[in-house]
Design a protein around this motif. Structure first.
Motif, PDB file in Angstrom:
ATOM      1  N   ALA A 184       0.842  -1.198   0.000  1.00  0.00           N
ATOM      2  CA  ALA A 184       0.000   0.000   0.000  1.00  0.00           C
ATOM      3  C   ALA A 184       0.879   1.252   0.000  1.00  0.00           C
ATOM      4  O   ALA A 184       0.619   2.219  -0.720  1.00  0.00           O
ATOM      5  N   LEU A 185       1.950   1.224   0.800  1.00  0.00           N
ATOM      6  CA  LEU A 185       2.879   2.350   0.821  1.00  0.00           C
ATOM      7  C   LEU A 185       3.636   2.440  -0.501  1.00  0.00           C
ATOM      8  O   LEU A 185       3.850   3.542  -1.044  1.00  0.00           O
ATOM      9  N   ALA A 186       4.028   1.285  -1.034  1.00  0.00           N
ATOM     10  CA  ALA A 186       4.782   1.258  -2.292  1.00  0.00           C
ATOM     11  C   ALA A 186       3.941   1.761  -3.462  1.00  0.00           C
ATOM     12  O   ALA A 186       4.483   2.327  -4.422  1.00  0.00           O
ATOM     13  N   MET A 187       2.617   1.541  -3.416  1.00  0.00           N
ATOM     14  CA  MET A 187       1.753   2.085  -4.462  1.00  0.00           C
ATOM     15  C   MET A 187       1.819   3.608  -4.470  1.00  0.00           C
ATOM     16  O   MET A 187       1.796   4.235  -5.528  1.00  0.00           O
ATOM     17  N   ARG A 188       1.907   4.173  -3.288  1.00  0.00           N
ATOM     18  CA  ARG A 188       1.970   5.635  -3.177  1.00  0.00           C
ATOM     19  C   ARG A 188       3.321   6.174  -3.654  1.00  0.00           C
ATOM     20  O   ARG A 188       3.394   7.260  -4.243  1.00  0.00           O
ATOM     21  N   TYR A 189       4.391   5.411  -3.406  1.00  0.00           N
ATOM     22  CA  TYR A 189       5.728   5.889  -3.730  1.00  0.00           C
ATOM     23  C   TYR A 189       6.416   5.024  -4.785  1.00  0.00           C
ATOM     24  O   TYR A 189       7.642   4.888  -4.790  1.00  0.00           O
ATOM     25  N   LYS A 190       5.637   4.477  -5.711  1.00  0.00           N
ATOM     26  CA  LYS A 190       6.229   3.550  -6.678  1.00  0.00           C
ATOM     27  C   LYS A 190       7.256   4.218  -7.590  1.00  0.00           C
ATOM     28  O   LYS A 190       8.201   3.570  -8.040  1.00  0.00           O
ATOM     29  N   GLU A 191       7.077   5.499  -7.871  1.00  0.00           N
ATOM     30  CA  GLU A 191       8.058   6.187  -8.716  1.00  0.00           C
ATOM     31  C   GLU A 191       9.404   6.304  -8.007  1.00  0.00           C
ATOM     32  O   GLU A 191      10.463   6.262  -8.648  1.00  0.00           O
ATOM     33  N   ASP A 192       9.369   6.449  -6.694  1.00  0.00           N
ATOM     34  CA  ASP A 192      10.601   6.466  -5.905  1.00  0.00           C
ATOM     35  C   ASP A 192      11.336   5.141  -6.036  1.00  0.00           C
ATOM     36  O   ASP A 192      12.550   5.097  -6.267  1.00  0.00           O
ATOM     37  N   TYR A 193      10.579   4.054  -5.861  1.00  0.00           N
ATOM     38  CA  TYR A 193      11.192   2.726  -5.955  1.00  0.00           C
ATOM     39  C   TYR A 193      11.699   2.445  -7.361  1.00  0.00           C
ATOM     40  O   TYR A 193      12.739   1.819  -7.547  1.00  0.00           O
ATOM     41  N   ARG A 194      10.960   2.911  -8.354  1.00  0.00           N
ATOM     42  CA  ARG A 194      11.399   2.713  -9.745  1.00  0.00           C
ATOM     43  C   ARG A 194      12.710   3.452  -9.993  1.00  0.00           C
ATOM     44  O   ARG A 194      13.634   2.919 -10.632  1.00  0.00           O
ATOM     45  N   ALA A 195      12.805   4.672  -9.484  1.00  0.00           N
ATOM     46  CA  ALA A 195      14.022   5.467  -9.669  1.00  0.00           C
ATOM     47  C   ALA A 195      15.224   4.822  -8.995  1.00  0.00           C
ATOM     48  O   ALA A 195      16.356   4.921  -9.474  1.00  0.00           O
ATOM     49  N   ALA A 196      14.963   4.131  -7.872  1.00  0.00           N
ATOM     50  CA  ALA A 196      16.050   3.495  -7.128  1.00  0.00           C
ATOM     51  C   ALA A 196      16.357   2.090  -7.627  1.00  0.00           C
ATOM     52  O   ALA A 196      17.311   1.464  -7.172  1.00  0.00           O
ATOM     53  N   GLY A 197      15.542   1.590  -8.557  1.00  0.00           N
ATOM     54  CA  GLY A 197      15.772   0.254  -9.088  1.00  0.00           C
ATOM     55  C   GLY A 197      15.362  -0.860  -8.153  1.00  0.00           C
ATOM     56  O   GLY A 197      15.893  -1.977  -8.244  1.00  0.00           O
ATOM     57  N   VAL A 198      14.404  -0.585  -7.271  1.00  0.00           N
ATOM     58  CA  VAL A 198      13.910  -1.594  -6.341  1.00  0.00           C
ATOM     59  C   VAL A 198      12.607  -2.170  -6.908  1.00  0.00           C
ATOM     60  O   VAL A 198      11.619  -1.442  -7.064  1.00  0.00           O
ATOM     61  N   PRO A 199      12.568  -3.466  -7.227  1.00  0.00           N
ATOM     62  CA  PRO A 199      11.408  -4.053  -7.920  1.00  0.00           C
ATOM     63  C   PRO A 199      10.223  -4.393  -7.009  1.00  0.00           C
ATOM     64  O   PRO A 199       9.759  -5.529  -6.959  1.00  0.00           O
ATOM     65  N   MET A 200       9.739  -3.402  -6.288  1.00  0.00           N
ATOM     66  CA  MET A 200       8.534  -3.620  -5.493  1.00  0.00           C
ATOM     67  C   MET A 200       7.391  -4.016  -6.433  1.00  0.00           C
ATOM     68  O   MET A 200       7.368  -3.586  -7.594  1.00  0.00           O
ATOM     69  N   LEU A 201       6.447  -4.803  -5.948  1.00  0.00           N
ATOM     70  CA  LEU A 201       5.367  -5.277  -6.800  1.00  0.00           C
ATOM     71  C   LEU A 201       4.643  -4.140  -7.517  1.00  0.00           C
ATOM     72  O   LEU A 201       4.356  -4.261  -8.719  1.00  0.00           O
ATOM     73  N   PRO A 202       4.304  -3.027  -6.854  1.00  0.00           N
ATOM     74  CA  PRO A 202       3.618  -1.940  -7.569  1.00  0.00           C
ATOM     75  C   PRO A 202       4.442  -1.327  -8.704  1.00  0.00           C
ATOM     76  O   PRO A 202       3.889  -0.662  -9.577  1.00  0.00           O
ATOM     77  N   VAL A 203       5.753  -1.550  -8.690  1.00  0.00           N
ATOM     78  CA  VAL A 203       6.607  -1.015  -9.749  1.00  0.00           C
ATOM     79  C   VAL A 203       6.515  -1.867 -11.004  1.00  0.00           C
ATOM     80  O   VAL A 203       6.548  -1.347 -12.132  1.00  0.00           O
ATOM     81  N   ILE A 204       6.382  -3.184 -10.839  1.00  0.00           N
ATOM     82  CA  ILE A 204       6.440  -4.090 -11.991  1.00  0.00           C
ATOM     83  C   ILE A 204       5.081  -4.659 -12.396  1.00  0.00           C
ATOM     84  O   ILE A 204       4.984  -5.359 -13.404  1.00  0.00           O
TER      85      ILE A 204
END
Length: 299
Positions: A184-204
Motif C-alpha cells: 500500500a505504501l509502495a503504491m503511493r511511492y512507486k516512482e521512488d522505488y522505480r528510480a532506485a531500481g527496487v522491484p517492489m510489486l507496484p513497480v512491476i
C-alpha cells in the motif's frame, strides 16, 4: 550546542524510531499471553529495551547497506547517511554496538534464546532481505518481512525460555500482514522505488494485480489471527473477528475501486493496516491480563 543536538538526532534517526513501534505492539501482548494473568513489568521493560536496541541495530545496518538508493528516493533522501549527517563508518560501528548491547541486555535480563533470536533477526534483515532480496525480486517484502515478525518469538522466549504454537501463529499474522501493508505504501511511492531500481510489486505490476495480491494476503492474515482463538477467551475472539472483518473490507474496497479504474488512496490502507494490527494485539493484551476462561474450556 546546535551541532551536537543535530548529531544526536541523526543517530536516533538511524534506528528508525517509528518503525520500532511494531516492536512495542507485538512484544508486550505476546509476553502477557505467555504468562496469562500476570504482569512482570521488569521483564517486559528489559525485553523491550533489548528488542529496541536490536531493532535499532538492524535499521542502522540497513541504512548503511541502502545509503546509495536512499539518496535516489524522495521519501528517504533526508535519512542521515543519504544527507551525510553521519559517516558510513560511524553508522556501521553504531549498529554493531547496538547489537552487542541488545544481546547483553536480553541474555542477562531474560535468557540466551531471546538474545539469539534477536541476533538471527538482525542477520536475516540485513544479510538476506537488504543485501539479497530487496533489489532482486518483487517478493522482497514477502520473505524479508519475516524479520518484522520476530518480536513475537522473542517476547514468548523471554518469558518461557522456549517457542510454542501461539507465538508461531502470531508470527504468521505479521508475516501475512506485511505485504499488503508495505505494498500500500509502495503504491503511493512507486516512482521512488522505480528510480532506485527496487522491484517492489507496484513497480512491476498493474494496480489491479497488486490489490488482488493484497486481498489474498489480508485474508491469510485474518485467518491466521483466528487460529489463536483456541488459546484465548471470548475477548480476543471478538476483537479478532470484528477487526479482521473491518480490515478485509477496506482492502476489498481498494481492489474494487482499482478494478473500476477509479482514483484510489492506497496510503489510507497503509494507515488502516497499522490500526488493525494495533487493535488485534491490544485485544490480545487485554484478554491475557483479564485472564477469563479459555474458549476451549467450554468444550
Amino acid at each position: 550546542m546546535a551541532r551536537s543536538k543535530a548529531t544526536v538526532l541523526a543517530y536516533v534517526a538511524l534506528t528508525k524510531p517509528r518503525v520500532i513501534e511494531l516492536l512495542l505492539v507485538a512484544t508486550i501482548p505476546v509476553m502477557l499471553q505467555a504468562d496469562r494473568g500476570h504482569v512482570d513489568i521488569a521483564l517486559i521493560a528489559a525485553t523491550l529495551l533489548g528488542g529496541w536496541l536490536g531493532a535499532g541495530s538492524a535499521n542502522t545496518l540497513n541504512m548503511v547497506a541502502d545509503a546509495d538508493i536512499d539518496q535516489k528516493m524522495k521519501r528517504t533522501a533526508r535519512r542521515p547517511l543519504a544527507r551525510h549527517a553521519v559517516t558510513t563508518r560511524n553508522a556501521l560501528i553504531f549498529g554493531i554496538v547496538l547489537w552487542i548491547a541488545s544481546f547483553a541486555v536480553l541474555w542477562s535480563a531474560a535468557n540466551l534464546l531471546s538474545a539469539l533470536l534477536v541476533t538471527a533477526t538482525i542477520a536475516f534483515y540485513v544479510g538476506v532481505y537488504t543485501m539479497i532480496l530487496k533489489r532482486r525480486t518483487w517478493q522482497n517484502v514477502v520473505w524479508g518481512g519475516a524479520a518484522g515478525c520476530m518480536p513475537t518469538l522473542v517476547g514468548w522466549a523471554a518469558v518461557t525460555g522456549s517457542i510454542g504454537w501461539q507465538p508461531i501463529v502470531l508470527f504468521l499474522v505479521i508475516f501475512f500482514w506485511t505485504p499488503p501493508h508495505t505494498w500500500a505504501l509502495a503504491m503511493r511511492y512507486k516512482e521512488d522505488y522505480r528510480a532506485a531500481g527496487v522491484p517492489m510489486l507496484p513497480v512491476i505490476a498493474t494496480e489491479e494485480r497488486v490489490t488482488r495480491q493484497m486481498v489474498l494476503y489480508t485474508w491469510a492474515t485474518v485467518l491466521s489471527s483466528l487460529a489463536l482463538i483456541a488459546g484465548t477467551s471470548w475477548i480476543y475472539a471478538a476483537v479478532a473477528v470484528l477487526s479482521g472483518g473491518w480490515f478485509a473490507s477496506r482492502v476489498h474496497k481498494l481492489y474494487r475501486e482499482t478494478r473500476a479504474g477509479a482514483e484510489v488512496a492506497p496510503l489510507k490502507i497503509f494507515l488502516q493496516s497499522n490500526e488493525y494490527l494495533a487493535i488485534l494485539f491490544c485485544g490480545l493484551a487485554i484478554d491475557a491480563v483479564v485472564n477469563l476462561p479459555l474458549i476451549t474450556s467450554y468444550f
